[in-house]
Design an enzyme around this catalytic site. Structure first.
Site, PDB file in Angstrom:
ATOM      1  N   LYS A  27      -4.326  17.131 -12.908  1.00 48.70           N
ATOM      2  CA  LYS A  27      -4.316  18.334 -13.628  1.00 48.70           C
ATOM      3  C   LYS A  27      -2.868  18.378 -14.300  1.00 48.70           C
ATOM      4  CE  LYS A  27      -8.512  19.001 -12.239  1.00 48.70           C
ATOM      5  NZ  LYS A  27      -8.908  19.611 -11.116  1.00 48.70           N
ATOM      6  N   TYR A  87     -12.409  25.012  -4.427  1.00 43.96           N
ATOM      7  CA  TYR A  87     -12.846  23.880  -5.189  1.00 43.96           C
ATOM      8  C   TYR A  87     -14.167  23.475  -4.713  1.00 43.96           C
ATOM      9  CZ  TYR A  87     -12.872  19.561  -7.959  1.00 43.96           C
ATOM     10  OH  TYR A  87     -13.081  18.342  -8.424  1.00 43.96           O
ATOM     11  N   ARG A 132       0.825  -1.230   0.152  1.00 45.19           N
ATOM     12  CA  ARG A 132      -0.003  -0.058   0.002  1.00 45.19           C
ATOM     13  C   ARG A 132       0.872   1.248   0.129  1.00 45.19           C
ATOM     14  NH1 ARG A 132      -3.752  -1.369   4.050  1.00 45.19           N
ATOM     15  NH2 ARG A 132      -2.140  -0.340   5.667  1.00 45.19           N
ATOM     16  N   ASP A 178      -4.732  24.751  -1.551  1.00 43.18           N
ATOM     17  CA  ASP A 178      -5.092  23.984  -2.703  1.00 43.18           C
ATOM     18  C   ASP A 178      -4.051  24.758  -3.714  1.00 43.18           C
ATOM     19  OD1 ASP A 178      -5.691  23.029  -5.079  1.00 43.18           O
ATOM     20  OD2 ASP A 178      -7.744  22.286  -4.237  1.00 43.18           O
TER      21      ASP A 178
HETATM   22  C1  LIG Z   1      -9.525  19.193  -9.992  1.00 43.07           C
HETATM   23  C2  LIG Z   1      -9.560  19.684  -8.973  1.00 43.07           C
HETATM   24  C3  LIG Z   1      -9.042  19.291  -7.613  1.00 43.07           C
HETATM   25  C4  LIG Z   1      -9.737  17.704  -7.412  1.00 43.07           C
HETATM   26  O1  LIG Z   1      -8.863  16.900  -8.036  1.00 43.07           O
HETATM   27  P1  LIG Z   1      -9.533  15.393  -8.573  1.00 43.07           P
HETATM   28  O2  LIG Z   1      -8.221  14.540  -9.036  1.00 43.07           O
HETATM   29  O3  LIG Z   1     -10.275  15.741  -9.658  1.00 43.07           O
HETATM   30  O4  LIG Z   1     -10.240  14.808  -7.417  1.00 43.07           O
HETATM   31  C5  LIG Z   1      -9.035  19.965  -6.403  1.00 43.07           C
HETATM   32  N1  LIG Z   1      -8.559  21.116  -6.379  1.00 43.07           N
HETATM   33  C6  LIG Z   1      -8.765  21.885  -7.345  1.00 43.07           C
HETATM   34  C7  LIG Z   1      -8.452  23.251  -7.585  1.00 43.07           C
HETATM   35  C8  LIG Z   1      -9.208  21.208  -8.675  1.00 43.07           C
HETATM   36  O5  LIG Z   1      -9.382  21.806  -9.908  1.00 43.07           O
END
Ligand SMILES: *Cc1c(COP(=O)(O)O)cnc(C)c1O
Length: 401
Positions: free
Chosen positions: A214, A117, A64, A189
């Protein structure tokens, strides 16, 4: 290669396969080491591994935690974000859950920026509240104005800069100072910056979270999240909670992310260049009411972006003077832009944003009538001339050009 090397250099040399006296012939890239369990040669080897692990070494006692492929991806995130430790999750939202559930306990309060988000609101409504954790979402643009929302049990200040949907820049150093003064943990974030265009830990944040889905992955083909921290106490807390909750990612996804991140700098610079060219074209169109993109000089957050960021990307929102019907025609008429959520891949994307949801943002023009529509554009790596031509023909079809 030293830790002083430029990030451009480090991203090409981290996570390569060893090539030395022991491995005189070796591939360039590390393979994806898929495993569920690991085997120990002797009981003594097992005991030794646990002993060293308990002293803080990154050693694997079970699949894991991942083996070399995972460790290489962790090194990449540490290099990008300027962090000591990273904890991986199977999605960006999973990483957010990991951080918040690790750091908040029942009876505590989280102060959160309203521009975070969207699914974080859902996490709050469905999980945090049920766990007896309280949250207040408010504008974080003026750190001093946050003071009125503090409670004796406020533990975390949770922000995101630039914010989702309208790309609000926040004053991270001022937020860090505010958090320090009130003994809050500043969690941010950093998916927008992804460690290349913005380094919140260096600006005073305690925990940085990146949706590797992303720009880090960059190819719209995997889900990944990371929680990065420097403080030893925070690291210990997140470590033990990550272990308890069983967050884990597949070796193949780690391998794909390492493969993708090698080109993060060239991709982000091309995204950013294309996006600015699109801004320049948009700004000349009378249908465009406002552009939300911090690298764009007319954006309200441009001065903060210039001071704190080391780059930009392909993400922007645009307020357009048109009816909902015209917006529907415009979005449907785009041929190079896929209609979809997410961003950070090589391709252009469009999302028609619900302006109702934006009205609660102090940042959005509350006087914008029903004839103002907002679309979020992710400008991909296509020829920017083709992208602009696509926007132009779609506006013509919508009858606004
Ligand atoms: C897409 C996104 C997330 C979440 O990511 P996932 O991998 O799709 O769960 C979190 N924060 C921001 C700013 C995002 O654009």
């Amino acid at each position: 290669m030293s830790s002083e090397s430029s990030i451009h250099t480090r991203l090409q040399h981290l996570g390569t396969a060893p090539c030395d006296a022991q491995h005189p012939v070796a591939p360039v890239g590390l393979p994806s080491i898929r495993t569920s369990t690991v085997r120990f040669n002797t009981v003594e080897d097992l005991e030794n591994t646990y002993k060293r692990k308990s002293r803080g070494e990154r050693l694997v006692t079970y699949g894991r935690m991942g083996m070399e492929t995972h460790a290489a991806l962790e090194d990449v995130f540490c290099a990008l974000e300027g962090g000591q430790r990273v904890f991986l999750a199977s999605s960006g939202l999973g990483a957010i859950s990991m951080a918040l559930l690790s750091l908040l306990s029942a009876g505590e309060h989280m102060l959160a920026a309203d521009c975070v988000y969207g699914p974080v609101y859902h996490l709050n409504n469905t999980v945090l509240q049920r766990m007896g954790i309280e949250a207040t979402f408010t504008s974080a643009r003026d750190p001093q104005a946050l003071e009125q929302h503090l409670k004796p049990n406020t533990k975390i200040l949770y922000v995101e800069a630039p914010g989702s949907l309208l790309m609000q820049m926040l004053d991270m150093p001022a937020l860090a100072e505010f958090a320090r003064r009130h003994e809050l943990i500043l969690v941010t974030d950093n998916t927008w910056g992804s460690g290349y265009a913005y380094q919140p830990l260096a600006l005073g944040a305690d925990v940085s979270i990146v949706a590797g889905t992303k720009y880090v992955a960059g190819h719209s083909d995997l889900m990944l999240g990371a929680v990065i921290a420097n403080d030893p106490e925070l690291i210990k807390t997140i470590d033990t909670n990550q272990y308890a909750m069983g967050f884990s990612i597949s070796a193949d996804d780690a391998w794909l992310a390492i493969r993708g991140v090698r080109t993060l700098p060239v991709r982000m610079e091309q995204h950013a260049r294309n996006a600015l060219a699109v801004c320049e074209w948009l700004a000349q169109q009378s249908v465009v009411r406002q552009i939300f993109h911090p690298a764009w000089p007319q954006d309200a957050g441009h001065a903060l972006w210039k001071r704190d960021c080391t780059g930009s990307n392909g993400l922007m929102s645009v307020a357009l003077t048109m009816s909902a019907d015209q917006a529907r025609t415009f979005v449907n008429a785009l041929t190079l832009f896929g209609i979809g959520y997410s961003w950070g891949g090589y391709e252009s994307l469009v999302q028609w944003v619900d302006t109702g949801a934006l009205r609660s943002h102090a940042y959005f023009d509350a006087h914008a009538g029903d004839n103002v529509q907002v679309v979020r554009l992710h400008i991909g790596l296509e020829s920017v001339d083709d992208v602009i031509a696509d926007l132009q023909q779609a506006m013509q079809q919508a009858g606004v050009l």
